[in-house]
Design a protein around this motif. Structure first.
Motif, PDB file in Angstrom:
ATOM      1  N   LEU A 156       0.987  -1.135   0.014  1.00  0.00           N
ATOM      2  CA  LEU A 156      -0.162  -0.007   0.080  1.00  0.00           C
ATOM      3  C   LEU A 156       0.993   1.233  -0.106  1.00  0.00           C
ATOM      4  N   GLU A 157       0.547   2.114  -1.024  1.00  0.00           N
ATOM      5  CA  GLU A 157       1.185   3.203  -1.147  1.00  0.00           C
ATOM      6  C   GLU A 157       1.436   4.219   0.353  1.00  0.00           C
ATOM      7  N   SER A 158       2.505   4.606   0.551  1.00  0.00           N
ATOM      8  CA  SER A 158       2.622   5.240   1.722  1.00  0.00           C
ATOM      9  C   SER A 158       3.634   6.705   1.742  1.00  0.00           C
ATOM     10  N   GLN A 159       3.040   7.784   2.261  1.00  0.00           N
ATOM     11  CA  GLN A 159       3.621   9.083   2.240  1.00  0.00           C
ATOM     12  C   GLN A 159       4.151   9.204   3.559  1.00  0.00           C
ATOM     13  N   LYS A 160       4.489   8.066   4.342  1.00  0.00           N
ATOM     14  CA  LYS A 160       4.920   8.275   5.751  1.00  0.00           C
ATOM     15  C   LYS A 160       6.295   9.333   5.769  1.00  0.00           C
ATOM     16  N   GLY A 161       6.108  10.293   6.648  1.00  0.00           N
ATOM     17  CA  GLY A 161       7.198  11.282   6.659  1.00  0.00           C
ATOM     18  C   GLY A 161       7.145  12.267   5.915  1.00  0.00           C
ATOM     19  N   SER A 162       6.094  12.314   4.647  1.00  0.00           N
ATOM     20  CA  SER A 162       6.157  13.711   3.821  1.00  0.00           C
ATOM     21  C   SER A 162       5.295  14.734   4.638  1.00  0.00           C
ATOM     22  N   ARG A 163       5.597  16.000   4.362  1.00  0.00           N
ATOM     23  CA  ARG A 163       4.827  16.948   4.832  1.00  0.00           C
ATOM     24  C   ARG A 163       3.578  17.293   3.775  1.00  0.00           C
ATOM     25  N   GLU A 184      -3.355   2.947  -6.158  1.00  0.00           N
ATOM     26  CA  GLU A 184      -2.946   3.060  -4.533  1.00  0.00           C
ATOM     27  C   GLU A 184      -1.949   2.136  -3.919  1.00  0.00           C
ATOM     28  N   LEU A 185      -1.508   1.091  -4.932  1.00  0.00           N
ATOM     29  CA  LEU A 185      -0.636   0.304  -4.591  1.00  0.00           C
ATOM     30  C   LEU A 185       0.979   0.208  -5.280  1.00  0.00           C
ATOM     31  N   ASP A 186       1.897   0.148  -4.487  1.00  0.00           N
ATOM     32  CA  ASP A 186       3.104   0.056  -5.102  1.00  0.00           C
ATOM     33  C   ASP A 186       3.555  -1.321  -5.546  1.00  0.00           C
ATOM     34  N   CYS A 187       4.087  -1.441  -6.850  1.00  0.00           N
ATOM     35  CA  CYS A 187       4.301  -2.861  -7.219  1.00  0.00           C
ATOM     36  C   CYS A 187       5.801  -3.256  -7.049  1.00  0.00           C
ATOM     37  N   ILE A 188       5.979  -4.459  -6.286  1.00  0.00           N
ATOM     38  CA  ILE A 188       7.363  -4.953  -6.261  1.00  0.00           C
ATOM     39  C   ILE A 188       7.346  -6.196  -7.092  1.00  0.00           C
ATOM     40  N   GLY A 206       0.551   0.774  -9.274  1.00  0.00           N
ATOM     41  CA  GLY A 206      -0.526   0.122 -10.098  1.00  0.00           C
ATOM     42  C   GLY A 206       0.065  -1.167 -10.799  1.00  0.00           C
ATOM     43  N   PRO A 207      -0.693  -1.982 -11.594  1.00  0.00           N
ATOM     44  CA  PRO A 207      -0.081  -3.191 -12.038  1.00  0.00           C
ATOM     45  C   PRO A 207       1.086  -2.926 -12.915  1.00  0.00           C
ATOM     46  N   VAL A 208       2.075  -4.190 -12.955  1.00  0.00           N
ATOM     47  CA  VAL A 208       3.191  -4.041 -13.616  1.00  0.00           C
ATOM     48  C   VAL A 208       2.739  -4.235 -15.148  1.00  0.00           C
ATOM     49  N   THR A 209       3.288  -3.446 -15.903  1.00  0.00           N
ATOM     50  CA  THR A 209       3.217  -3.584 -17.581  1.00  0.00           C
ATOM     51  C   THR A 209       4.028  -4.368 -18.270  1.00  0.00           C
ATOM     52  N   ALA A 210       3.730  -4.843 -19.386  1.00  0.00           N
ATOM     53  CA  ALA A 210       4.825  -5.685 -20.272  1.00  0.00           C
ATOM     54  C   ALA A 210       6.049  -4.759 -20.462  1.00  0.00           C
ATOM     55  N   GLU A 211       5.732  -3.783 -20.605  1.00  0.00           N
ATOM     56  CA  GLU A 211       6.858  -2.731 -20.978  1.00  0.00           C
ATOM     57  C   GLU A 211       7.791  -2.605 -19.685  1.00  0.00           C
TER      58      GLU A 211
END
Ligand code: ZN
Length: 318
Positions: A156-163, A184-188, A206-211
């Motif tokens: 889950l995308e997080s902006q922890k520590g960002s002002r 809203e999700l970071d892809c690993i 977002g979802p990983v792309t072929a590119e």
């Protein structure tokens, strides 16, 4: 310190119950006292005969010392540098605490605990964590061969520590507003061969792309690999375009293995990553690649001593 004071220290040590980790830390501190220049020597050794970080020139001569490190001057561009110039470790201070701090990274302790352990400010502890991880993350990636499993997991995308948030804050942190794989999700993305060599990539939201698969995977795949993934069309499209042999397991349909065709190696890695990550109580998206890199180092049990970590960090940036 007089004999009586040493006696007090020894008595205290006898009375407190030290954990294995604390004993390892004490050993590090003592080793530093015995060999005060130990850390500096390791740095110089790992840097070897590095070329000029500014112009790549090979010819340089010595020009004095600064903060315990040898300085060199490049013959071609006249700029001076030392073993750490241009690396993430340049300009970090308090080098006598680096080795004990690296033990904290090996032990995966939190920023706050590491700060207490090596007696530095919390902000220093945070900065060091990311610099030391960034330094080893720059090591060249291995070439994956044979059967290579690839799969992605989401965080889950997080902006922890960002002002300044670029969205309304989430109430009570933990949940995405929409179901499925949204922006809203970071892809690993993780690829791992059966020799347990692993490459991890944070591909974005977002979802990983072929590119993205092509950009990240092609440089790390040997020419004759068999790529195994889940049944997502992205992998199929990527493999077809790149001319890579590809097999898919239909995990969603409950089919987890077909003989050697499975992605359990990579899914095991994902599972260990998520379990390990919990201790940090949420990590910011912009540091996510440092955490996957940190896990990669720990999971491979490659840098098991502070000196290894320090030398890899210096050598990777030569
Ligand atoms: Zn130069």
């Amino acid at each position: 310190m007089g004999a009586a004071d040493v006696g007090v220290v020894l008595k205290v040590l006898e009375q407190v119950q030290l954990s294995d980790q604390e004993i390892a830390l004490l050993q590090g501190v003592l080793a530093n006292l015995v060999l005060p220049g130990h850390c500096l020597r390791l740095i110089e050794e790992a840097a070897g005969n590095r070329s000029c970080p500014a112009c790549g020139g090979k010819r340089c001569h010595r020009c004095g010392q600064a903060n315990g490190l040898q300085r060199y001057r490049c013959v071609a561009c006249r700029r001076s540098f030392n073993a750490l110039t241009g690396t993430p470790l340049a300009r970090l201070r308090l080098r006598d605490r680096w080795l004990p701090y690296l033990q904290c990274l090996i032990d995966s302790v939190t920023v706050r605990k590491a700060a207490t352990r090596v007696a530095v400010a919390k902000s220093t502890s945070f900065r060091w964590r990311h610099r030391f991880i960034a330094a080893v993350r720059q090591e060249p990636r291995p070439l994956l061969s044979g059967i290579v499993e690839a799969d992605e997991t989401y965080h889950l995308e997080s902006q922890k520590g960002s002002r300044n948030l670029d969205r309304p804050p989430r109430k009570r942190g933990g949940k995405a507003r929409r179901r499925g794989i949204s922006a809203e999700l970071d892809c690993i993305l993780v690829a791992r061969d059966r020799n347990r060599q692993t490459c991890d990539f944070v591909t974005g939201r977002g979802p990983v792309t072929a590119e993205q698969l092509a950009r990240h995977l092609l440089p790390v795949l040997a020419v004759d690999v068999l790529l195994v993934s889940d049944a997502a069309n992205t992998y199929k499209a990527f493999a077809l375009q790149a001319g890579i042999t590809h097999e898919a397991v239909n995990v969603r349909a409950g089919i987890r293995t077909r003989g050697a065709i499975h992605i359990q190696g990579v899914n095991g890695w994902h599972g260990r990553f998520k379990t390990w990550l919990r201790r940090f109580n949420g990590v910011a998206s912009r540091y996510l690649a440092n955490y996957t890199g940190w896990q990669r180092v720990l999971d491979a049990a490659r840098l098991t001593a502070p000196a290894h970590w320090l030398q890899s960090a210096v050598a990777a940036n030569r």
